[in-house]
Design an enzyme around this catalytic site. Structure first.
Site, PDB file in Angstrom:
ATOM      1  N   PHE A   8      19.790  44.755  39.152  1.00 40.85           N
ATOM      2  CA  PHE A   8      19.415  45.242  37.822  1.00 40.85           C
ATOM      3  C   PHE A   8      18.016  45.832  37.840  1.00 40.85           C
ATOM      4  O   PHE A   8      17.116  45.312  38.512  1.00 40.85           O
ATOM      5  CB  PHE A   8      19.411  44.082  36.810  1.00 40.85           C
ATOM      6  CG  PHE A   8      20.770  43.532  36.474  1.00 40.85           C
ATOM      7  CD1 PHE A   8      21.499  44.026  35.400  1.00 40.85           C
ATOM      8  CD2 PHE A   8      21.319  42.497  37.224  1.00 40.85           C
ATOM      9  CE1 PHE A   8      22.745  43.497  35.083  1.00 40.85           C
ATOM     10  CE2 PHE A   8      22.565  41.966  36.923  1.00 40.85           C
ATOM     11  CZ  PHE A   8      23.284  42.476  35.844  1.00 40.85           C
ATOM     12  N   ASP A   9      17.833  46.896  37.063  1.00 43.52           N
ATOM     13  CA  ASP A   9      16.503  47.320  36.676  1.00 43.52           C
ATOM     14  C   ASP A   9      15.991  46.262  35.691  1.00 43.52           C
ATOM     15  O   ASP A   9      16.777  45.465  35.179  1.00 43.52           O
ATOM     16  CB  ASP A   9      16.602  48.695  36.010  1.00 43.52           C
ATOM     17  CG  ASP A   9      15.305  49.146  35.388  1.00 43.52           C
ATOM     18  OD1 ASP A   9      14.264  49.058  36.062  1.00 43.52           O
ATOM     19  OD2 ASP A   9      15.325  49.573  34.216  1.00 43.52           O
ATOM     20  N   ALA A  10      14.686  46.252  35.390  1.00 41.31           N
ATOM     21  CA  ALA A  10      14.146  45.255  34.448  1.00 41.31           C
ATOM     22  C   ALA A  10      13.966  45.830  33.038  1.00 41.31           C
ATOM     23  O   ALA A  10      14.688  45.449  32.118  1.00 41.31           O
ATOM     24  CB  ALA A  10      12.827  44.699  34.978  1.00 41.31           C
TER      25      ALA A  10
END
Length: 224
Positions: A8-10
């Site tokens: 995941f990106d944050a």
């Protein structure tokens, strides 16, 4: 489960990033009433810097210095001090995106979870602890530590080594930015999911494997 790993990106993928609210808080602590007009002016400097950072023409330290230069001069302080106050304010107001906690909980134990983010170390670690996400993610790759930012394949390669080089078709990259997250993932050879909450138009030449408008929708796809 189709995947061994989900990355995941944050910001705006797992966490809501309300920069205006964070800056209002940081400047209130310095006795400044930070307006929407002030924020627009800040963003006119900040947004191009993030593009430069993703393109590799400036590094994380330069980004942090330049974006607060005018305010540091105005307030008679340093850009380092303003960055620290800003990141502390952002950590304080951090909130998971809708559906993030449910999705992460549902995936835990069924797939290995990681984060690849272009954000800053100081903020990411505090947010993961405060939201209770830290225990769910066995891999956290931060561009500031690696020295390159998404979409550069080097940051994906760095994470991939740490993951033990699983089959790439069994890795899914989820993110809200079609350029850094989706194009970066595609160029590295992993599968991708574009989280397009605001229903932005499709970017020509970038074809994610999935497009969803919420993390709830992604959860339905993964568990279908």
């Amino acid at each position: 489960m189709k995947y061994d790993w989900i990355l995941f990106d944050a910001d705006e993928t797992l966490f809501h990033f309300d920069a205006f609210k964070g800056m209002q808080l940081m400047f209130a602590r310095k006795g400044v009433d930070f307006s929407e007009q002030d924020f627009e002016h800040y963003q006119s400097v900040n947004k191009p810097l993030w593009v430069d950072y993703q393109n590799g023409t400036i590094n994380a330290e330069q980004l942090k210095q330049i974006r607060f230069q005018a305010w540091a001069e105005k307030l008679g302080t340093t850009t380092q001090e303003l960055n620290q106050v800003f990141l502390a304010a952002m950590a304080e107001i951090c909130a998971p995106l809708a559906g993030a906690k449910e999705l992460v909980s549902a995936l835990t134990g069924k797939v290995r979870l990681g984060i690849i983010t272009n954000g800053f170390t100081e903020l990411q670690q505090v947010r993961l602890e405060r939201t209770g996400f830290a225990e769910h993610f066995e891999l956290v790759t931060i561009s500031e530590q690696v020295g390159v930012a998404k979409p550069d394949s080097q940051i994906f390669a760095h994470a991939y080594e740490k993951m033990g080089k699983p089959p790439k078709h069994r890795v899914l990259m989820v993110g809200d930015n079609p350029h850094s997250d989706i194009l970066g993932g595609l160029n590295f050879g992993v599968e991708t999911c574009w989280l397009n909450v605001t229903e932005q138009p499709k970017v020509e030449g970038i074809e994610p494997h999935y497009t969803v408008n919420s993390l709830h929708q992604l959860q339905q796809i993964l568990f279908a």
